[in-house]
Design a protein around this motif. Structure first.
Motif, short mmCIF file in Angstrom:
data_model
loop_
_atom_site.label_atom_id
_atom_site.label_comp_id
_atom_site.label_asym_id
_atom_site.label_seq_id
_atom_site.Cartn_x
_atom_site.Cartn_y
_atom_site.Cartn_z
N ASN A 1 0.81 -1.22 0.00
CA ASN A 1 0.00 0.00 0.00
C ASN A 1 0.84 1.28 0.00
OD1 ASN A 1 -2.99 -0.83 0.32
ND2 ASN A 1 -1.86 -2.20 1.68
N ARG A 2 2.19 1.11 0.00
CA ARG A 2 3.11 2.25 0.01
C ARG A 2 2.89 3.13 1.24
NH1 ARG A 2 5.46 3.56 -5.46
NH2 ARG A 2 5.93 5.46 -4.36
N TRP A 3 2.70 2.47 2.38
CA TRP A 3 2.52 3.17 3.66
C TRP A 3 3.81 3.08 4.44
CZ3 TRP A 3 -2.39 -0.07 5.05
CH2 TRP A 3 -3.49 0.36 4.30
N ASP A 4 4.07 4.08 5.30
CA ASP A 4 5.21 3.96 6.20
C ASP A 4 4.83 3.02 7.35
OD1 ASP A 4 4.14 5.46 8.53
OD2 ASP A 4 4.46 7.25 7.33
N ARG A 5 5.84 2.58 8.08
CA ARG A 5 5.62 1.56 9.12
C ARG A 5 4.68 2.04 10.22
NH1 ARG A 5 7.30 -3.30 10.10
NH2 ARG A 5 7.52 -4.08 12.22
N THR A 6 4.82 3.30 10.63
CA THR A 6 3.97 3.84 11.70
C THR A 6 2.51 3.83 11.29
OG1 THR A 6 5.78 5.20 12.52
CG2 THR A 6 3.57 5.84 13.18
N TYR A 7 2.22 4.32 10.08
CA TYR A 7 0.84 4.33 9.59
C TYR A 7 0.32 2.90 9.47
CZ TYR A 7 -3.26 5.36 6.74
OH TYR A 7 -4.55 5.45 6.26
N THR A 8 1.14 2.00 8.96
CA THR A 8 0.72 0.60 8.80
C THR A 8 0.36 -0.01 10.15
OG1 THR A 8 2.14 0.40 6.86
CG2 THR A 8 1.41 -1.65 7.89
N GLN A 9 1.16 0.24 11.16
CA GLN A 9 0.86 -0.29 12.49
C GLN A 9 -0.44 0.28 13.02
OE1 GLN A 9 4.67 0.77 14.20
NE2 GLN A 9 5.37 -1.36 14.10
N ARG A 10 -0.70 1.55 12.74
CA ARG A 10 -1.97 2.16 13.15
C ARG A 10 -3.14 1.50 12.41
NH1 ARG A 10 -2.11 7.54 11.51
NH2 ARG A 10 -3.99 7.75 12.75
N VAL A 11 -2.97 1.23 11.12
CA VAL A 11 -4.04 0.58 10.35
C VAL A 11 -4.32 -0.81 10.93
CG1 VAL A 11 -4.64 -0.44 8.11
CG2 VAL A 11 -3.70 1.88 8.21
N ILE A 12 -3.29 -1.54 11.29
CA ILE A 12 -3.49 -2.87 11.87
C ILE A 12 -4.26 -2.76 13.19
CG2 ILE A 12 -2.32 -4.87 12.88
CD1 ILE A 12 -0.15 -4.45 10.67
N ARG A 13 -3.92 -1.77 14.02
CA ARG A 13 -4.69 -1.57 15.26
C ARG A 13 -6.15 -1.27 14.93
NH1 ARG A 13 -2.65 3.16 17.66
NH2 ARG A 13 -4.32 4.24 16.60
N GLU A 14 -6.39 -0.44 13.92
CA GLU A 14 -7.77 -0.12 13.53
C GLU A 14 -8.48 -1.32 12.94
OE1 GLU A 14 -9.34 2.64 14.45
OE2 GLU A 14 -7.45 3.17 15.44
N PRO B 1 -13.80 9.35 18.66
CA PRO B 1 -14.04 9.06 17.24
C PRO B 1 -12.83 8.36 16.62
CG PRO B 1 -13.89 11.45 17.63
CD PRO B 1 -13.72 10.76 18.95
N PRO B 2 -13.05 7.61 15.57
CA PRO B 2 -11.93 6.94 14.91
C PRO B 2 -11.02 7.98 14.24
CG PRO B 2 -13.95 6.61 13.66
CD PRO B 2 -14.33 7.30 14.93
N PRO B 3 -9.74 7.65 14.07
CA PRO B 3 -8.84 8.60 13.41
C PRO B 3 -9.27 8.84 11.96
CG PRO B 3 -7.73 6.49 13.80
CD PRO B 3 -9.07 6.42 14.47
N GLY B 4 -9.41 10.12 11.62
CA GLY B 4 -9.92 10.49 10.30
C GLY B 4 -9.04 10.11 9.14
N ASP B 5 -7.73 9.96 9.37
CA ASP B 5 -6.85 9.58 8.26
C ASP B 5 -6.97 8.10 7.92
OD1 ASP B 5 -5.57 8.90 10.70
OD2 ASP B 5 -3.57 9.11 9.82
N ILE B 6 -7.55 7.32 8.81
CA ILE B 6 -7.77 5.89 8.54
C ILE B 6 -9.25 5.62 8.31
CG2 ILE B 6 -7.56 3.55 9.49
CD1 ILE B 6 -5.04 4.54 10.97
N TRP B 7 -10.10 6.34 9.00
CA TRP B 7 -11.55 6.20 8.87
C TRP B 7 -12.11 7.52 8.34
CZ3 TRP B 7 -14.22 1.72 10.03
CH2 TRP B 7 -13.55 0.75 10.79
N PRO B 8 -12.04 7.77 7.04
CA PRO B 8 -12.54 9.05 6.51
C PRO B 8 -14.06 9.13 6.60
CG PRO B 8 -12.00 7.59 4.70
CD PRO B 8 -11.55 6.90 5.98
N ALA B 9 -14.57 10.31 6.36
CA ALA B 9 -16.02 10.50 6.32
C ALA B 9 -16.64 9.59 5.26
CB ALA B 9 -16.34 11.96 6.02
#
Length: 184
Positions: free
Chosen positions: A34-47, A128-136
């Motif tokens: 997905n061309r994500w950095d590791r920090t963002y990827t770890q956040r996505v996995i938590r979500e 609320p969920p983080p908007g960068d992972i859970w957009p409107a």
């Protein structure tokens, strides 16, 4: 009790997806694909784990964000891990992925389910969920479905604003060359 204090959430939070001894971990593969950095990827996995929690406890069908759906799709390819460990041991229930059949009625159904998912998220996790992972929902069902995979070895990928400036620069360069030719 909040989600964070529940046994289900504790099992999900502690769960490591995929086999442990691999050269390319689940996290690394999800980041690469997905061309994500590791920090963002770890956040996505938590979500993704939070989404799975909601799928079990919400009492209604839940719909993931696009990023969470990418994690879910990849996890499903780890079929033994998903069906033999994750669902029975961490979730305590099967969690099937059902794609849309398409059309207006389906779009409305998933839009409504997504809105209910966001509401259940806030109720369960106290924020609320983080908007960068859970957009409107408007982005999730308006913009995100237009995305498609591109192999960066086959294409040049740049932000749209850069492309506009590049086109403008090319037009100006062409005009200057044309005018220079006319003056000579």
């Amino acid at each position: 009790m909040t989600a964070v204090g529940s046994d289900l959430w504790q099992r999900l939070a502690a769960y490591e997806i995929g086999p442990a001894a691999t050269a390319l971990s689940f996290t690394d593969r999800l980041a690469r694909e997905n061309r994500w950095d590791r920090t963002y990827t770890q956040r996505v996995i938590r979500e993704y784990k939070r989404f799975c929690y909601l799928a079990v406890i919400a009492g209604h069908p839940v719909t993931p964000s696009d990023a969470v759906d990418q994690a879910w799709h990849l996890h499903l390819t780890y079929s033994r891990d998903y069906w033999e460990r994750f669902c029975p041991q961490a979730l305590g229930a099967p969690l099937h992925h059902g794609p849309t059949a398409g059309g207006g009625a389906e779009r409305t159904r998933y839009y409504d389910q997504y809105a209910a998912t966001l509401k259940s998220y806030e109720e369960s996790f106290g924020k609320p969920p983080p908007g960068d992972i859970w957009p409107a929902a408007a982005r999730r069902f308006g913009v995100d479905p237009k995305a498609f995979r591109i192999n960066p070895a086959d294409a040049i990928i740049m932000p749209r604003r850069w492309a506009r400036w590049l086109v403008l620069a090319a037009i100006l360069a062409a005009a200057m060359i044309f005018l220079a030719g006319r003056m000579a």
